[in-house]
Design a protein around this motif. Structure first.
Motif, PDB file in Angstrom:
ATOM      1  N   ALA A  62      26.993  12.280 -57.972  1.00  0.00           N
ATOM      2  CA  ALA A  62      25.903  11.306 -57.860  1.00  0.00           C
ATOM      3  C   ALA A  62      25.507  10.767 -59.230  1.00  0.00           C
ATOM      4  N   HIS A  63      25.464  11.625 -60.227  1.00  0.00           N
ATOM      5  CA  HIS A  63      25.079  11.185 -61.570  1.00  0.00           C
ATOM      6  C   HIS A  63      26.128  10.239 -62.156  1.00  0.00           C
ATOM      7  N   TRP A  64      27.403  10.547 -61.958  1.00  0.00           N
ATOM      8  CA  TRP A  64      28.459   9.656 -62.437  1.00  0.00           C
ATOM      9  C   TRP A  64      28.361   8.295 -61.756  1.00  0.00           C
ATOM     10  N   VAL A  77      24.760  10.165 -52.068  1.00  0.00           N
ATOM     11  CA  VAL A  77      25.301  11.499 -52.382  1.00  0.00           C
ATOM     12  C   VAL A  77      24.163  12.461 -52.702  1.00  0.00           C
ATOM     13  N   SER A  78      23.149  11.978 -53.416  1.00  0.00           N
ATOM     14  CA  SER A  78      21.999  12.819 -53.750  1.00  0.00           C
ATOM     15  C   SER A  78      21.246  13.258 -52.493  1.00  0.00           C
ATOM     16  N   ARG A  79      21.091  12.347 -51.544  1.00  0.00           N
ATOM     17  CA  ARG A  79      20.410  12.706 -50.291  1.00  0.00           C
ATOM     18  C   ARG A  79      21.242  13.692 -49.466  1.00  0.00           C
ATOM     19  N   PRO A  90      17.643  14.063 -58.376  1.00  0.00           N
ATOM     20  CA  PRO A  90      17.883  12.618 -58.366  1.00  0.00           C
ATOM     21  C   PRO A  90      19.117  12.269 -59.196  1.00  0.00           C
ATOM     22  N   PRO A  91      19.854  11.245 -58.802  1.00  0.00           N
ATOM     23  CA  PRO A  91      21.098  10.932 -59.505  1.00  0.00           C
ATOM     24  C   PRO A  91      20.909  10.529 -60.960  1.00  0.00           C
TER      25      PRO A  91
END
Length: 195
Positions: A62-64, A77-79, A90-91
């Motif tokens: 998610a961060h990427w 993706v975070s959810r 959170p992303p």
């Protein structure tokens, strides 16, 4: 992008994989028994079956996605991570390599952290506002090798120095220098003379 994202080059897929590999290495050396079992390919692959590393894999993904500009996919993706593991990452939250997430359930991390972050169950790190999707400028900025104990709370635009330990049940809303142990009121022992 945050200074942490630039430091760790989170826009690159290779950097996301490097961070996840450091998470696996840290997981495989979490105890002397784990060290004795070795760091084989089979052990590394089996580590992905643990909630801790599945949760970190989803957050790193998610961060990427967030860093490369795919914000809706990042939040999806975070959810998914939130639904599967009951964790709120959170992303846009930036976490350096070698993270330990011992008990993911109930963890909230909205901020930025360096290498070697350790989060225990129900630890909370967030901005003072209710909006967890707000920018990181109002959220805590953690250095390297920071540990947040169970039910520990870091809140607001504070900085936490490297190699700091926040004990369980501690609530912090001010800057913490490096090499500090923060004890909660509940954890402090009192000496009383008897007799």
């Amino acid at each position: 992008m945050t200074p942490g994202c630039e430091r760790w080059q989170h826009r690159k897929v290779s950097s996301a994989w490097r961070d996840l590999s450091a998470d696996i290495d840290r997981y495989l050396t979490k105890s002397p028994e784990n060290v004795l079992l070795g760091n084989t390919f089979k052990r590394r692959m089996s580590a992905f079956l643990t909630p801790e590393l599945l949760c970190l894999l989803l957050h790193r993904t998610a961060h990427w996605l967030h860093c490369v500009g795919w914000r809706r996919s990042a939040w999806a993706v975070s959810r998914l991570n939130n639904v599967l593991h009951k964790v709120h990452l959170p992303p846009h939250s930036c976490i350096g390599p070698g993270c330990r997430l011992s008990h993911p359930a109930g963890v909230v991390f909205h901020g930025s952290a360096g290498r070697g972050l350790t989060l225990f169950g129900l630890a909370i790190c967030c901005a003072r506002e209710d909006a967890l999707d707000a920018g990181l400028e109002r959220a805590p900025q953690l250095g390297d090798d920071v540990t947040l104990g169970t039910h520990a709370v870091l809140m607001g635009a504070i900085t936490v120095g490297s190699q700091t330990q926040v004990s369980p049940f501690a609530c912090v809303s001010q800057h913490i220098p490096a090499h500090t142990v923060v004890a909660s009121h509940a954890m402090r022992t009192r000496h009383r003379r008897i007799g």
